[in-house]
Write a protein that holds these residues in place. Sequence first.
Motif, short mmCIF file in Angstrom:
data_model
loop_
_atom_site.label_atom_id
_atom_site.label_comp_id
_atom_site.label_asym_id
_atom_site.label_seq_id
_atom_site.Cartn_x
_atom_site.Cartn_y
_atom_site.Cartn_z
N ASN A 11 0.84 -1.19 0.00
CA ASN A 11 0.00 0.00 0.00
C ASN A 11 0.88 1.25 0.00
O ASN A 11 0.78 2.10 0.86
CB ASN A 11 -0.91 -0.02 1.23
CG ASN A 11 -1.99 1.05 1.13
OD1 ASN A 11 -2.33 1.49 0.05
ND2 ASN A 11 -2.53 1.45 2.27
N ASP A 12 1.80 1.32 -0.95
CA ASP A 12 2.65 2.50 -0.99
C ASP A 12 2.97 2.90 -2.42
O ASP A 12 2.84 2.13 -3.36
CB ASP A 12 3.92 2.29 -0.16
CG ASP A 12 4.92 1.37 -0.81
OD1 ASP A 12 5.65 1.83 -1.69
OD2 ASP A 12 4.97 0.18 -0.44
N ALA A 128 -4.84 13.40 6.42
CA ALA A 128 -5.72 13.07 5.31
C ALA A 128 -5.56 11.62 4.84
O ALA A 128 -6.38 11.13 4.06
CB ALA A 128 -5.47 14.01 4.13
N GLY A 129 -4.47 10.96 5.28
CA GLY A 129 -4.22 9.60 4.86
C GLY A 129 -3.26 9.48 3.69
O GLY A 129 -3.12 8.40 3.12
N LEU A 130 -2.59 10.58 3.33
CA LEU A 130 -1.63 10.56 2.24
C LEU A 130 -0.22 10.33 2.79
O LEU A 130 0.12 10.83 3.86
CB LEU A 130 -1.65 11.87 1.47
CG LEU A 130 -2.90 12.19 0.65
CD1 LEU A 130 -2.82 13.59 0.07
CD2 LEU A 130 -3.09 11.16 -0.46
N THR A 131 0.61 9.61 2.01
CA THR A 131 1.98 9.33 2.47
C THR A 131 3.02 9.58 1.38
O THR A 131 4.15 9.12 1.50
CB THR A 131 2.10 7.87 2.96
OG1 THR A 131 1.66 6.99 1.92
CG2 THR A 131 1.28 7.64 4.21
N ALA A 167 4.20 7.65 10.01
CA ALA A 167 3.65 6.94 8.86
C ALA A 167 2.81 5.75 9.33
O ALA A 167 3.23 5.02 10.23
CB ALA A 167 4.78 6.45 7.96
N PRO A 168 1.63 5.53 8.74
CA PRO A 168 0.82 4.39 9.14
C PRO A 168 1.53 3.07 8.85
O PRO A 168 2.33 2.97 7.92
CB PRO A 168 -0.44 4.53 8.26
CG PRO A 168 -0.43 5.95 7.78
CD PRO A 168 1.01 6.35 7.70
N VAL A 173 6.36 6.19 3.91
CA VAL A 173 6.31 7.51 3.29
C VAL A 173 7.25 7.54 2.09
O VAL A 173 8.35 6.98 2.11
CB VAL A 173 6.73 8.58 4.32
CG1 VAL A 173 6.96 9.93 3.64
CG2 VAL A 173 5.67 8.71 5.39
N HIS A 174 6.80 8.22 1.04
CA HIS A 174 7.63 8.42 -0.15
C HIS A 174 7.89 9.91 -0.34
O HIS A 174 6.96 10.72 -0.30
CB HIS A 174 6.95 7.87 -1.40
CG HIS A 174 7.77 8.08 -2.64
ND1 HIS A 174 8.68 7.17 -3.08
CD2 HIS A 174 7.85 9.14 -3.50
CE1 HIS A 174 9.28 7.63 -4.16
NE2 HIS A 174 8.79 8.83 -4.44
#
Length: 435
Positions: A11-12, A128-131, A167-168, A173-174
């Motif tokens: 999921n990334d 917001a859920g963005l990584t 990070a979740p 994170v990218h």
Amino acid sequence: MNGTLLQSSGNDFCDFIHERSRAGELVVQPRMGFSAPERMRAGLEAVLATRATTVGTITVDSYTRVGDHGSAREALRTGVSLNGYPLVEHGAEVNRQLLADLAGPDFPVQLRHGSALPLQLFEAMLAAGLTASEGGPVSYCLPYSRTPVAEATRAWADSCELLARRAPAGQPVHLESFGGCMLGQLCPPGLLVALSVLECLFFVQHGIGNVSLSYAQQTNPVQDLAALRAMRRLAAEFLGTVRWHVVLYTYMGVFPRTAAGALRLLEDSVRLARASGAERLVTKTAVEAQRIPTVEENIEALELAGDVAGRPDAAAEQSVTAEEEAVHLEARTLVEATLSLHHDVGEALVRAFRQGLLDVPYCLHPDNANLARTLIDGTGRLQWQRTGRMPIAAASARTATGSPAFELLNRLSYIERRYDGELPGPARQVLNRAG
């Protein structure tokens, strides 16, 4: 198209890019940002549905970029349209609704911003859920602000550590360095490659293990191909086991005024991406010289890029060994000279600019020496005319023939005039014919 080709195992952002690349696909991405959440969502939905392999983009507005949230709030209150999405002012709940059942493993969305001090933006992004995001302590400082480089590096260090810490689970994170795009139409490629590598090393030092290196299409496709291959070599040498990929940007400078010229330039950027092995391409549209493009115009550009990427000649093999070696040597020299100044990459960057070991030509930021100058030679290649105090040699001692302002304007408009047919010779240089 994104959800039907294959399922992502993770999921990334980086998983998605690498899996599509292994499947032989070029991932294409628009520049896109709208102030109203419903319009922003409609744009993302259109990108997901397009006939190409895509990732989404949320680009913030100019007020949010510089931390002027009061002005962004007032614009929302009075119904004034902004030139991007005010992520902080919309708040976490609205932002999560924007992305609900849309962003995910098969449609990653990247936040693009332009901020030298991104901590508050990154907090809102995580909420917001963005990584996935981009920028860097140099590339989002020197061209876009008057913030001291030392202050920007501290802010980016804190921001990277925040991202790494919060990070979740299962969503690394990218961060993408924007270093390869900084005044790209005026910089020979060695400096752009070096800055992108150095910013990625900065990210890694502060806890980010998932990065991308950027490069902006410039004025000669063979020089660009050599630069991208040199970048891949340096990334492999310096980034070790860190997960990384390369993103190419369709030309960042003055765009052709004609639709035909603009589309030829976009097509050539796709061919360059395929020939170089770049995994992702950030596109422009046929109307860049006139105005901000609509969703529909962005989709047209994405679909054209997807079509060209699927043609057999788009990834033609080309030998550019000597030029690749020259770019590799120049970039490596700049990277090593910088890293020798301090064990902390951020402090090394501050010292390198203070001493002029890194010097962005024509950049007026107070921390930039601005001693370096460039020229476009008879083959269309960007070359150093003067290198200031950088530990590299100028390729030419040619003296400019006109006034400095005239010479600069000529360089800035070179691609516009070439692709609009105002310069002699063909507008396109096909990669598999260039030497």
